[in-house]
Design a protein around this motif. Structure first.
Motif, mmCIF file in Angstrom:
data_model
loop_
_atom_site.group_PDB
_atom_site.id
_atom_site.type_symbol
_atom_site.label_atom_id
_atom_site.label_comp_id
_atom_site.label_asym_id
_atom_site.label_seq_id
_atom_site.Cartn_x
_atom_site.Cartn_y
_atom_site.Cartn_z
ATOM 1 N N ASP A 261 0.851 -1.189 0.000
ATOM 2 C CA ASP A 261 0.000 0.000 0.000
ATOM 3 C C ASP A 261 0.890 1.243 0.000
ATOM 4 N N PRO A 262 0.875 2.049 -1.071
ATOM 5 C CA PRO A 262 1.737 3.232 -1.130
ATOM 6 C C PRO A 262 1.431 4.262 -0.040
ATOM 7 N N LEU A 263 0.225 4.262 0.479
ATOM 8 C CA LEU A 263 -0.126 5.240 1.512
ATOM 9 C C LEU A 263 0.548 4.947 2.846
ATOM 10 N N LYS A 264 0.992 3.706 3.049
ATOM 11 C CA LYS A 264 1.613 3.327 4.317
ATOM 12 C C LYS A 264 3.133 3.447 4.300
ATOM 13 N N ILE A 265 3.682 3.892 3.190
ATOM 14 C CA ILE A 265 5.131 4.058 3.074
ATOM 15 C C ILE A 265 5.492 5.480 3.492
ATOM 16 N N ARG A 266 6.426 5.595 4.416
ATOM 17 C CA ARG A 266 6.850 6.920 4.869
ATOM 18 C C ARG A 266 7.700 7.626 3.821
ATOM 19 N N SER A 267 8.493 6.887 3.087
ATOM 20 C CA SER A 267 9.398 7.485 2.097
ATOM 21 C C SER A 267 8.853 7.334 0.679
ATOM 22 N N LYS A 268 7.556 7.559 0.514
ATOM 23 C CA LYS A 268 6.940 7.398 -0.804
ATOM 24 C C LYS A 268 7.382 8.489 -1.780
ATOM 25 N N ASP A 269 7.989 9.552 -1.273
ATOM 26 C CA ASP A 269 8.515 10.594 -2.164
ATOM 27 C C ASP A 269 9.642 10.059 -3.041
ATOM 28 N N HIS A 270 10.304 9.001 -2.624
ATOM 29 C CA HIS A 270 11.376 8.409 -3.425
ATOM 30 C C HIS A 270 10.833 7.734 -4.671
ATOM 31 N N LEU A 271 9.542 7.489 -4.713
ATOM 32 C CA LEU A 271 8.932 6.827 -5.868
ATOM 33 C C LEU A 271 8.360 7.816 -6.876
ATOM 34 N N ILE A 272 8.599 9.091 -6.665
ATOM 35 C CA ILE A 272 8.159 10.119 -7.611
ATOM 36 C C ILE A 272 9.327 10.451 -8.522
ATOM 37 N N PHE A 273 9.191 10.116 -9.791
ATOM 38 C CA PHE A 273 10.239 10.403 -10.763
ATOM 39 C C PHE A 273 9.624 10.635 -12.131
#
Length: 159
Positions: A147-159
């Motif tokens: 679940d992407p909402l539960k990842i704290r470092s989901k900003d790393h997946l923005i490219f």
């Protein structure tokens, strides 16, 4: 006078699916296996995902399926880098030892080797069918959705 607040999170859209893969093969080999079994056309991007503050880089493969409006990304979660070890000065021997440091793109999932990010605009990708095909590949140990909402470092997946 009324005060109006605008939340940045209101505009952030999590319209992607994330699949974690545990697999010990090299990134190019996994991309080949995914292309073969899932009928994708993943290609290595010219530039890796690079984090200067950690001095780590992660390989990324991409395929933009324009007919179905789906963007597929295969991202490495592990970066291993050899660096000089710290040692005290003034020692009798001046041998420099190398230490292998490991960095992770998503630190919450340190045991995951790769992620598949599926950005689909019209939500027509069947995750269960993809997971069944992934589990049929002998080189893949296991795979599951995250679940992407539960990842704290989901900003790393923005490219």
């Amino acid at each position: 006078m009324a005060l109006h607040k605008l939340q940045v999170d209101d505009f952030y859209d999590d319209s992607y699916k994330l699949i974690a893969i545990h697999c010990r093969v090299e990134d190019y080999r996994l991309a080949y296996l995914l292309n073969k079994h899932l009928e994708l056309k993943l290609e290595r991007k010219d530039a890796d995902i690079d984090f200067k503050y950690l001095e780590s880089s992660y390989s990324i493969f991409e395929w933009d399926n324009e007919t179905e409006y789906v963007m597929w990304n295969l991202i490495s979660n592990v970066c291993k880098k050899e660096e000089d070890s710290l040692h005290s000065t003034g020692t009798l021997f001046n041998d420099t030892e190398k230490v292998l440091k490991t960095f992770h793109l998503i630190p919450e999932f340190k045991k995951v080797d790769y992620f598949i990010k599926i950005s689909d605009e019209i939500q027509n990708v069947d995750e269960n069918r993809i997971l069944n095909k992934l589990k049929a590949i002998p080189q893949i140990i296991t795979s599951y959705t995250v679940d992407p909402l539960k990842i704290r470092s989901k900003d790393h997946l923005i490219f």
